[in-house]
Design a protein around this motif. Structure first.
Motif, PDB file in Angstrom:
ATOM      1  N   TYR A 162      27.054  37.295  45.111  1.00 23.64           N
ATOM      2  CA  TYR A 162      26.797  36.241  44.131  1.00 23.64           C
ATOM      3  C   TYR A 162      25.816  36.695  43.055  1.00 23.64           C
ATOM      4  CZ  TYR A 162      29.499  33.045  46.970  1.00 23.64           C
ATOM      5  OH  TYR A 162      30.527  32.447  47.653  1.00 23.64           O
ATOM      6  N   GLN A 163      24.894  37.565  43.407  1.00 23.66           N
ATOM      7  CA  GLN A 163      24.028  38.146  42.387  1.00 23.66           C
ATOM      8  C   GLN A 163      24.835  39.012  41.423  1.00 23.66           C
ATOM      9  OE1 GLN A 163      21.239  39.985  45.075  1.00 23.66           O
ATOM     10  NE2 GLN A 163      19.717  38.345  44.810  1.00 23.66           N
ATOM     11  N   LEU A 164      25.826  39.730  41.968  1.00 21.51           N
ATOM     12  CA  LEU A 164      26.721  40.516  41.133  1.00 21.51           C
ATOM     13  C   LEU A 164      27.511  39.625  40.180  1.00 21.51           C
ATOM     14  CD1 LEU A 164      28.254  43.126  40.358  1.00 21.51           C
ATOM     15  CD2 LEU A 164      29.760  42.684  42.325  1.00 21.51           C
ATOM     16  N   ILE A 165      28.004  38.493  40.662  1.00 21.67           N
ATOM     17  CA  ILE A 165      28.761  37.576  39.808  1.00 21.67           C
ATOM     18  C   ILE A 165      27.907  37.120  38.629  1.00 21.67           C
ATOM     19  CG2 ILE A 165      29.787  35.262  39.707  1.00 21.67           C
ATOM     20  CD1 ILE A 165      31.527  37.393  41.042  1.00 21.67           C
ATOM     21  N   GLU A 166      26.648  36.792  38.883  1.00 18.41           N
ATOM     22  CA  GLU A 166      25.771  36.371  37.791  1.00 18.41           C
ATOM     23  C   GLU A 166      25.571  37.494  36.784  1.00 18.41           C
ATOM     24  OE1 GLU A 166      21.444  34.223  37.085  1.00 18.41           O
ATOM     25  OE2 GLU A 166      22.145  34.650  39.106  1.00 18.41           O
ATOM     26  N   GLU A 167      25.441  38.734  37.279  1.00 19.70           N
ATOM     27  CA  GLU A 167      25.274  39.867  36.383  1.00 19.70           C
ATOM     28  C   GLU A 167      26.539  40.116  35.563  1.00 19.70           C
ATOM     29  OE1 GLU A 167      23.601  43.166  34.440  1.00 19.70           O
ATOM     30  OE2 GLU A 167      22.731  41.451  35.507  1.00 19.70           O
ATOM     31  N   VAL A 168      27.711  39.993  36.184  1.00 24.66           N
ATOM     32  CA  VAL A 168      28.970  40.145  35.469  1.00 24.66           C
ATOM     33  C   VAL A 168      29.090  39.091  34.379  1.00 24.66           C
ATOM     34  CG1 VAL A 168      31.474  39.861  35.705  1.00 24.66           C
ATOM     35  CG2 VAL A 168      30.225  41.318  37.309  1.00 24.66           C
ATOM     36  N   ARG A 169      28.728  37.870  34.686  1.00 22.26           N
ATOM     37  CA  ARG A 169      28.752  36.813  33.654  1.00 22.26           C
ATOM     38  C   ARG A 169      27.825  37.158  32.499  1.00 22.26           C
ATOM     39  NH1 ARG A 169      26.582  31.443  33.457  1.00 22.26           N
ATOM     40  NH2 ARG A 169      24.718  32.319  34.428  1.00 22.26           N
ATOM     41  N   ARG A 170      26.645  37.684  32.832  1.00 20.28           N
ATOM     42  CA  ARG A 170      25.690  38.034  31.780  1.00 20.28           C
ATOM     43  C   ARG A 170      26.232  39.150  30.897  1.00 20.28           C
ATOM     44  NH1 ARG A 170      22.116  41.587  30.391  1.00 20.28           N
ATOM     45  NH2 ARG A 170      22.557  42.919  32.187  1.00 20.28           N
ATOM     46  N   GLN A 171      26.892  40.133  31.504  1.00 21.10           N
ATOM     47  CA  GLN A 171      27.400  41.277  30.757  1.00 21.10           C
ATOM     48  C   GLN A 171      28.634  40.940  29.933  1.00 21.10           C
ATOM     49  OE1 GLN A 171      28.158  44.442  33.536  1.00 21.10           O
ATOM     50  NE2 GLN A 171      25.990  44.852  33.911  1.00 21.10           N
ATOM     51  N   THR A 172      29.534  40.127  30.484  1.00 23.56           N
ATOM     52  CA  THR A 172      30.835  39.903  29.851  1.00 23.56           C
ATOM     53  C   THR A 172      30.929  38.595  29.091  1.00 23.56           C
ATOM     54  OG1 THR A 172      31.801  38.797  31.780  1.00 23.56           O
ATOM     55  CG2 THR A 172      31.895  41.212  31.724  1.00 23.56           C
ATOM     56  N   GLY A 173      30.094  37.621  29.428  1.00 22.75           N
ATOM     57  CA  GLY A 173      30.210  36.298  28.823  1.00 22.75           C
ATOM     58  C   GLY A 173      31.318  35.454  29.409  1.00 22.75           C
ATOM     59  N   ALA A 174      32.007  35.958  30.435  1.00 24.61           N
ATOM     60  CA  ALA A 174      33.106  35.203  31.039  1.00 24.61           C
ATOM     61  C   ALA A 174      32.576  33.995  31.799  1.00 24.61           C
ATOM     62  CB  ALA A 174      33.899  36.094  31.987  1.00 24.61           C
ATOM     63  N   ALA A 175      33.331  32.912  31.751  1.00 21.57           N
ATOM     64  CA  ALA A 175      33.059  31.783  32.642  1.00 21.57           C
ATOM     65  C   ALA A 175      33.538  32.146  34.042  1.00 21.57           C
ATOM     66  CB  ALA A 175      33.770  30.530  32.148  1.00 21.57           C
ATOM     67  N   VAL A 176      32.959  31.512  35.050  1.00 19.08           N
ATOM     68  CA  VAL A 176      33.306  31.803  36.438  1.00 19.08           C
ATOM     69  C   VAL A 176      33.574  30.493  37.170  1.00 19.08           C
ATOM     70  CG1 VAL A 176      32.571  32.873  38.598  1.00 19.08           C
ATOM     71  CG2 VAL A 176      31.824  33.856  36.414  1.00 19.08           C
ATOM     72  N   LEU A 177      34.747  30.400  37.772  1.00 19.20           N
ATOM     73  CA  LEU A 177      35.107  29.258  38.614  1.00 19.20           C
ATOM     74  C   LEU A 177      35.282  29.778  40.030  1.00 19.20           C
ATOM     75  CD1 LEU A 177      36.004  26.356  39.192  1.00 19.20           C
ATOM     76  CD2 LEU A 177      38.304  27.000  38.423  1.00 19.20           C
ATOM     77  N   MET A 178      34.451  29.301  40.951  1.00 20.49           N
ATOM     78  CA  MET A 178      34.482  29.776  42.332  1.00 20.49           C
ATOM     79  C   MET A 178      34.801  28.641  43.288  1.00 20.49           C
ATOM     80  SD  MET A 178      31.274  32.416  42.695  1.00 20.49           S
ATOM     81  CE  MET A 178      29.996  31.293  42.137  1.00 20.49           C
ATOM     82  N   VAL A 179      35.580  28.973  44.312  1.00 21.86           N
ATOM     83  CA  VAL A 179      35.731  28.114  45.481  1.00 21.86           C
ATOM     84  C   VAL A 179      35.007  28.798  46.616  1.00 21.86           C
ATOM     85  CG1 VAL A 179      37.339  27.289  47.220  1.00 21.86           C
ATOM     86  CG2 VAL A 179      37.909  27.064  44.816  1.00 21.86           C
ATOM     87  N   SER A 180      34.174  28.080  47.343  1.00 18.88           N
ATOM     88  CA  SER A 180      33.415  28.730  48.390  1.00 18.88           C
ATOM     89  C   SER A 180      33.042  27.768  49.498  1.00 18.88           C
ATOM     90  CB  SER A 180      32.140  29.362  47.828  1.00 18.88           C
ATOM     91  OG  SER A 180      31.451  30.084  48.826  1.00 18.88           O
ATOM     92  N   HIS A 181      32.831  28.353  50.701  1.00 14.80           N
ATOM     93  CA  HIS A 181      32.274  27.605  51.823  1.00 14.80           C
ATOM     94  C   HIS A 181      30.864  28.096  52.131  1.00 14.80           C
ATOM     95  CE1 HIS A 181      33.872  31.291  53.594  1.00 14.80           C
ATOM     96  NE2 HIS A 181      32.962  31.149  54.542  1.00 14.80           N
ATOM     97  N   ASP A 182      30.336  29.020  51.310  1.00 20.34           N
ATOM     98  CA  ASP A 182      29.028  29.616  51.563  1.00 20.34           C
ATOM     99  C   ASP A 182      27.916  28.715  51.022  1.00 20.34           C
ATOM    100  OD1 ASP A 182      30.172  31.992  52.663  1.00 20.34           O
ATOM    101  OD2 ASP A 182      30.607  32.632  50.615  1.00 20.34           O
ATOM    102  N   LEU A 183      27.727  27.584  51.653  1.00 21.77           N
ATOM    103  CA  LEU A 183      26.765  26.618  51.137  1.00 21.77           C
ATOM    104  C   LEU A 183      25.343  27.166  51.140  1.00 21.77           C
ATOM    105  CD1 LEU A 183      28.113  23.362  52.802  1.00 21.77           C
ATOM    106  CD2 LEU A 183      28.591  24.242  50.519  1.00 21.77           C
ATOM    107  N   LEU A 184      25.066  28.148  51.993  1.00 21.41           N
ATOM    108  CA  LEU A 184      23.710  28.689  52.055  1.00 21.41           C
ATOM    109  C   LEU A 184      23.280  29.325  50.746  1.00 21.41           C
ATOM    110  CD1 LEU A 184      23.677  30.274  55.616  1.00 21.41           C
ATOM    111  CD2 LEU A 184      22.306  28.355  54.832  1.00 21.41           C
ATOM    112  N   VAL A 185      24.253  29.818  49.954  1.00 20.45           N
ATOM    113  CA  VAL A 185      23.865  30.524  48.738  1.00 20.45           C
ATOM    114  C   VAL A 185      24.599  30.066  47.489  1.00 20.45           C
ATOM    115  CG1 VAL A 185      23.077  32.630  49.861  1.00 20.45           C
ATOM    116  CG2 VAL A 185      25.491  32.379  49.353  1.00 20.45           C
TER     117      VAL A 185
END
Length: 253
Positions: A162-185
């Motif tokens: 998830y830290q990588l996803i935030e970095e990818v968003r910062r680098q590319t400007g892409a929006a991110v839509l996630m489905v997850s069960h990882d409520l802890l993070v």
């Protein structure tokens, strides 16, 4: 800000039945936004993704996509025939060939540079998920769609992803839509959270949803603490069409 993709009153049935899995779902995501969909098993999370991607027919409602929208997709499950040799480089060129420099850049961006010659079956779970993400980034998407992207990862691997996803968003400007069960993070890694249970029962910032009675009824009275492990740092603005602290009404089952 114009939505990349939006739905109005989206209603879809469970495959092979006349029973709705989702009904009257109003959804939108704008450029650069991270939106996470959470909910119990069978709540319609993956069905919403498939409908937005055009893989499920609508019973009612509509979906609008921005003209020329490019979507990168990481599916919930990828079945590999372990008897068929396939390198990472070959996998990245399916179904469309991509140049070596483009492939190398995508792998470097997701933290797995130099794996081109490795067999897919030799990768760890974390490496494979990063290769899938690299594949989704190959064609410079406006929107990344990730359906349960951390299945099979341990807790440190989940946080790192998830830290990588935030970095990818910062680098590319892409929006991110996630489905997850990882409520802890995952909620703390989001700008906005949508809680589904056959309909949108709660929507807003992670902090707002974490305190919402509808969310806590689904995930337990102690679920407020699930935001503590990883928090997304909001050092940017999103021009939402509405106040992200609202929309937490129970629409009924």
């Amino acid at each position: 800000m114009t939505a990349l993709i939006a739905s109005e009153k989206l209603t879809i049935n469970r495959p092979g039945t006349t029973e709705p899995v989702l009904r009257d779902v109003d959804f939108h995501i704008v450029p650069g936004e991270i939106v996470t969909v959470v909910g119990p098993n069978g709540s319609g999370k993956s069905s919403l993704i498939r409908a937005l991607l055009g893989h499920m027919p609508l019973i009612a409602g509509r979906i609008d996509r921005r003209a020329g929208l490019r979507i990168g997709y990481v599916p919930q499950r990828v079945q590999l025939d372990r008897s068929i040799p396939m390198t990472v480089r070959r996998f990245l060129s399916l179904p469309r060939w991509v140049g070596g420099q483009v492939a190398a850049l995508a792998l470097a961006r997701t933290g797995v540079a130099g794996l081109e010659a490795r067999q897919l079956t030799e990768l760890s779970g974390g490496q494979f998920q990063r290769v899938l993400l690299a594949r989704a980034l190959l064609h410079d998407p406006h929107l990344l769609v990730l359906d349960e992207p951390t299945q099979g990862l341990d807790q440190p691997g989940i946080v790192a992803f998830y830290q990588l996803i935030e970095e990818v968003r910062r680098q590319t400007g892409a929006a991110v839509l996630m489905v997850s069960h990882d409520l802890l993070v995952v909620m703390g890694a989001s700008d906005r959270v949508i809680c589904l249970n056959g309909h949108i029962c709660c929507e807003g910032t992670p902090q707002y949803v974490g305190n919402a009675p509808e969310y806590r009824a689904l995930f337990g009275a102690d679920s407020k603490g699930t935001l503590a492990l990883y928090r997304h740092h909001h050092d940017h603005d999103h021009d939402h069409d509405h106040d992200p602290h609202h929309d937490c009404a129970d629409h009924g089952e």
